[in-house]
Every structure is written in structure tokens, then in C-alpha cells.
Design an enzyme around this catalytic site. Sequence first.
Site, PDB file in Angstrom:
ATOM      1  N   HIS A 200      -3.688 -39.631  10.120  1.00 52.04           N
ATOM      2  CA  HIS A 200      -4.642 -40.190   9.148  1.00 52.04           C
ATOM      3  C   HIS A 200      -4.054 -41.436   8.483  1.00 52.04           C
ATOM      4  CE1 HIS A 200      -7.488 -39.976   5.645  1.00 52.04           C
ATOM      5  NE2 HIS A 200      -6.440 -40.480   5.019  1.00 52.04           N
ATOM      6  N   GLU A 201      -2.800 -41.361   8.055  1.00 52.75           N
ATOM      7  CA  GLU A 201      -2.178 -42.510   7.380  1.00 52.75           C
ATOM      8  C   GLU A 201      -2.001 -43.683   8.337  1.00 52.75           C
ATOM      9  OE1 GLU A 201      -2.126 -42.521   4.327  1.00 52.75           O
ATOM     10  OE2 GLU A 201      -2.479 -40.381   4.037  1.00 52.75           O
TER      11      GLU A 201
ATOM     12  N   HIS B 229      -5.138 -45.599   8.635  1.00 53.51           N
ATOM     13  CA  HIS B 229      -5.285 -46.564   7.537  1.00 53.51           C
ATOM     14  C   HIS B 229      -4.551 -47.869   7.870  1.00 53.51           C
ATOM     15  CE1 HIS B 229      -7.537 -44.415   4.577  1.00 53.51           C
ATOM     16  NE2 HIS B 229      -6.642 -43.458   4.400  1.00 53.51           N
TER      17      HIS B 229
ATOM     18  N   GLU C 239     -11.696 -43.402   3.778  1.00 53.59           N
ATOM     19  CA  GLU C 239     -11.130 -42.076   4.031  1.00 53.59           C
ATOM     20  C   GLU C 239     -11.834 -41.395   5.199  1.00 53.59           C
ATOM     21  OE1 GLU C 239      -8.400 -40.545   2.703  1.00 53.59           O
ATOM     22  OE2 GLU C 239      -8.094 -42.520   1.817  1.00 53.59           O
TER      23      GLU C 239
END
Length: 285
Positions: free
Chosen positions: A130-131, A134, A201
Amino acid sequence: MNNLKTLMLMVLMAAIMMFIGGMLGGKTGLMFMLMISLGMNFFSYWFSDSMVLKAYNAQEVTREEAPQLYGLVERLAGNANLPMPKVCIINSDVPNAFATGRNPDHAAVAVTTGIMNALDYNELSGVIGHELAHVKNRDILTSTIAAMMATVITYAAQFMAFFGGRSDDEESSNPLAAVATIILAPIAAMLIQMAISRSREYEADHDGAEICGNPNFLADGLEKIEYYATHARPMQDASPATAHMFIINPLKGAGKTLANLFSTHPDTSERIALLRQQARDMRVG
């Protein structure tokens, strides 16, 4: 769709800034706010990553110091076709993580000691995926700029409340419009900033699940992090200015959260449901 929504929200935020500039000083004020916006973007591009890491006392680690974590980030960065980011650890019992950096070549992934203890290897891979999403989508820069723009709008509105504003045209500004600007502009800026954060997100959840290979990994990790975030104390030294960067809002603390409209993060149960559906679509267990 999320990328288009983010672009539209950023344009709207810039329009609010320029409108306030016009209310404060007509064309001169408008140009002044435009220059401030450009200056903030430049500052955010170069310095936001180091400032955030320093604020949370994140310590960079090497492969020798944290072999499992470093190896996991390295593997997932390869899956995402990203350069190897810095790997940092924050000494905090609260499970959480964030990414920062102006672009993929100058990125860092930071995790707390709490998240390394609370999650298993697969769950942690979902969080780091997930990071890295980003990083790949350049969300850190987008969110940082949005936060700084919202701050400038709020302070400009406060300035108007104390000192008033006058157009550089022959006629004075509409007093009703000025009052509406003072009251509504900061609220609008805050809502736009939070909407941008929530949009990014959702996108990072989807892309991060693909990076780690199984959406259920991230869904399981979010369930655990949400439990700690809801029942434990808020993360020490966390601030509203950087809350949007974390995978779960570090300021949540005990009790119920605010309505989604006023949150930097989407509802966690909704995120988990979307990830479970993504896993079914990918036909993974």
C-alpha cells in the site's frame, strides 16, 4: 476515476486560494496567492520528506540492521518496478506506517515497531505494498501540497476576519461575499483536502494489493491496525498536518471516529470490503 477526482479537487483548491487573494487585494491579491501556491509546491517538492521523517524521529535502517523488513521492501519495490526506497523504523508501540518522498527516486517507507510486532509477514507485505503504491502514484506530494494549500486558505481567511479586504478596482468588495469567504473558505478547503486524501487511500489499497499479490494480506493487516487504532491511545507526536500520510489515522484513539466527510481516511470496514472483493476477482485465497 480516483485520479480524475484528485485533479479536479486540486484545481478547486487552487481556485479557492485565488478567490481569497482577489477578495483580499483584487488582481494584486490574486496574483499574490498564485505566487504563494507556486512557492508552496516548490517547497513541498524538495523538503516535505525530510521534514516528516524528522518529525517522527524515523531512523533509517540497513539490510544488516533489519534484514527481514529490508528484504520485504526490496522484493515489493521490485514487484512495483520502483527504485529501492529508504527503509525507516519509528519507535512506537502503535501499529502504523507511512511513505514519504517527492518522487520514486527520493522515497522512504517508515513503519513503527508496533506494526512489526502486530502483523505477520503477509499482512506486513500488504501494508508495505500500500505504501509503495503511494510512492508509485506520487500521492505523497499531492497530499502534502493539498494540506499546505488548505493551511494557507485558512490563514488568509483569518487575516480577512481581522483586517478585512478591499479590491484594487474602484468599488469595494461585497461585504457579504467577504463574510461568506471568511466562514466557508476554510471549511471548503478542509473538506477538499480530506476528500483528496480518501481518494488516494482507495487507489493505494487497490494498487498495493496488486503489488503484494493478494488483497487479503492488506485486508487482514487493516483489521489488526484498526483494532489497535480504535482501542489504544493515539500515536505519540502525531499531528493533524501529517495524519493523512499514515495507512490508518494515527489520531483516532479510543471511541468512535468522525463522519467520513470529515476524515482523512475512508471507513476501514469499507476499505476491507473492497479488498475482499478484489481478492475474489483475482481468485486468490
